[in-house]
Design a protein around this motif. Sequence first.
Motif, short mmCIF file in Angstrom:
data_model
loop_
_atom_site.label_atom_id
_atom_site.label_comp_id
_atom_site.label_asym_id
_atom_site.label_seq_id
_atom_site.Cartn_x
_atom_site.Cartn_y
_atom_site.Cartn_z
N TYR A 192 0.83 -1.21 0.00
CA TYR A 192 0.00 0.00 0.00
C TYR A 192 0.87 1.26 0.00
O TYR A 192 0.52 2.27 -0.63
CB TYR A 192 -0.93 0.02 1.21
N TYR A 252 1.93 1.96 -3.50
CA TYR A 252 0.77 2.49 -4.24
C TYR A 252 0.47 3.93 -3.81
O TYR A 252 0.09 4.78 -4.62
CB TYR A 252 -0.42 1.58 -3.98
N ASP A 253 0.69 4.23 -2.53
CA ASP A 253 0.37 5.55 -1.99
C ASP A 253 1.31 6.64 -2.50
O ASP A 253 0.99 7.83 -2.41
CB ASP A 253 0.44 5.48 -0.46
N ASP A 288 -8.23 -0.20 -3.34
CA ASP A 288 -7.72 0.52 -2.17
C ASP A 288 -8.56 0.18 -0.94
O ASP A 288 -8.04 -0.20 0.11
CB ASP A 288 -7.76 2.02 -2.47
#
Length: 694
Positions: A549, A552-553, A568
Amino acid sequence: MSRQSTASKESDKEFVELQWISVEPPRHDTTRRDDSSNPPSFRDSQFATILRRQRQRPADNSGVKHSPAIPSRFLNLTNSFEFAGWGSITRLKLSNEDHLAGAARIDHMQKSRVLGQFTASALAGNAVLGSVFYALPAVVAVGGIYSPISLFIATMVLFLWRPIMEELASALPISGAPYTYILNVSTKSFALIGAALLLLDFASTAIVSAATAASYLAGDVPLLPFPPWVGAVIVLLLFTVISLIGVRESARLALTVLSFHVLTMIVLAIVSFVHWAHIGNSQLKANWHLGRSQGSSLNSVARQIYYGICLGMLGLTGFECIPSYISRIKPGRFPKVLRNLHVPAILLNTTMMLLVLAMVPLDTILGGANVLSVLAQESGGVWLRIWIVVDAIIVLCGGVLTGILSACELLDQLALHRVIPQLFLKLLPKTGSPYVSVLSFVAFSGVLYASSGASLTIVSQMFSLVWLTVMALFPVSLLLLKFNRGRLPRGRKTRLVVLGLALATVPVVWAGNVAYEPRTAGYFAIYFIAIVAFFSATQNKVHLLRCVYWVYDQYPSLHKWRATQACDRKLINFMTSLKRQPVCILVRTDEINSLFHMVLYVQKNEETSYLKIIHFYDQEKEVPSELEANAKILDEAFPEITIDLILVDGFFEPINVAALSHNLGIPQSLMFMTCPGEHFAHDFAEIGTRIISL
């Protein structure tokens, strides 16, 4: 007289308020202060009451803990993801339904101990005594005419391990050892290294047994319609089906197989001794002179004996499997099981090696023939050779069963500890067999066999190192138990000198195997690292998902797409659900240092943000005075964990612990406690919890 510190200010709401209570000193104390301007000294007073002001929180304990000093590392997530909610304090009265469920669990655990000394011996015995078919050729290839000496020394070494294994079993009679031993005396990360070694060992046991059975058949029946590797696969599939019929039935089948094997070896020994007496020592002398001509110097002889000892350890493979199913062995039978397998292993390996050298030409032995079937041909004829081949196939197939059942017990423990999915705990309705574990393990063994190029040589070479490393875990576990859990009651105690000798033996033998075949270490390292990496990933699922994550963030543009927004939310919900799986710690006192270390253990070893502190109390022993206050302090000290305090009305005993497990929906394997002492009223195995502190 009561004095409140004038140093506390109304503007600073985070400071702790203290209320001094002066107490009349003992009459014999002549040092009483008369100066009322100073607070009483520690000797003259005591903290009878400590008022701790908690941060403002909702009355129902809802809401998220705040920690402004530690902002979220994620750009698009607030602190509500990083920090858990407030804990609560509740009192619990176990219901009749809970007690009935607890009694049923205790009864099921007692009924699962179905293996006597002979059935328990048989499960591992087929691997231990069946190893003679592949250990003898390997030893004579390096030990030559000194092979009987090497095998005798190798089998005698196990006398160092028997007291070690007995002490561990008496202290921690839990299946899945030595993984479960390490889990109770050290960290979970170290225990998973042991689990990786065990899984590799059990897979090697199954593969080597199946492949040797197939190659033995191919060596005596050259016109087989399929290659040996196909025969090995057929054996694995056949015993997959047999393993699904249940543990008790499998043990009875294993006992039948082992009895047939022992009878066969007795017949072979008697016939061979009679034939030896008839032909005399001519062949033995010829082998001796031929072996001496290949190297008679002291260094050469010592090297042959040393390498023979190192590879002779293959004749003991299977002993490490016995503690893996110890919870199914009846109480008091474990030492007898070790004896039942060790003494025959000494006699069988040494005697058969001597008989082979006395009647089979050394060139034939070194030529790769099935030495015991050749011995049978020389001493008894075709009928005995056929009998030996049939026995070899049957008993080696029994070794496959040993590997499968031992692996199932290990996978069961890993599932209970949330290392692998709970799916592995599913059982067949009629037989009670863990079919997911059986099928998964056989599939893993097939992949391992295929990745070696279906090479029995490669797997066997790796097997010797795996076995030695697993055996090293037993003295290491006992050393940690003595140091970290010295108060734990146990039936016997092993001297440290025995532990030292066992620990010194392993690297000596390990180095001999590597020196003889350096590639062995490479195969071992590759497979071992792969399994450890897999277990590390399954144990640290939330951490890995957080890393995913975070990557991805770092790309804000991805957050604008509908597809990624849906993923998400699913990823966040999945991580949250994994983190909210609760665990328990069972506490007796309110000492905050002890509570702190137990919470710290949970934080380091379990992926959870939900901890329940459990205290059993009764009318005679009330709740410790500072337990509630200290639980609140810990709830603030660990913002990423919700800490509940549950006060359970009842005695701390196995049935109440099992009933509490049913009430909370938390398995007993995820309930942790301090080490019980010598006067603990119950058997630790009946409690079913994990020990995490001294």
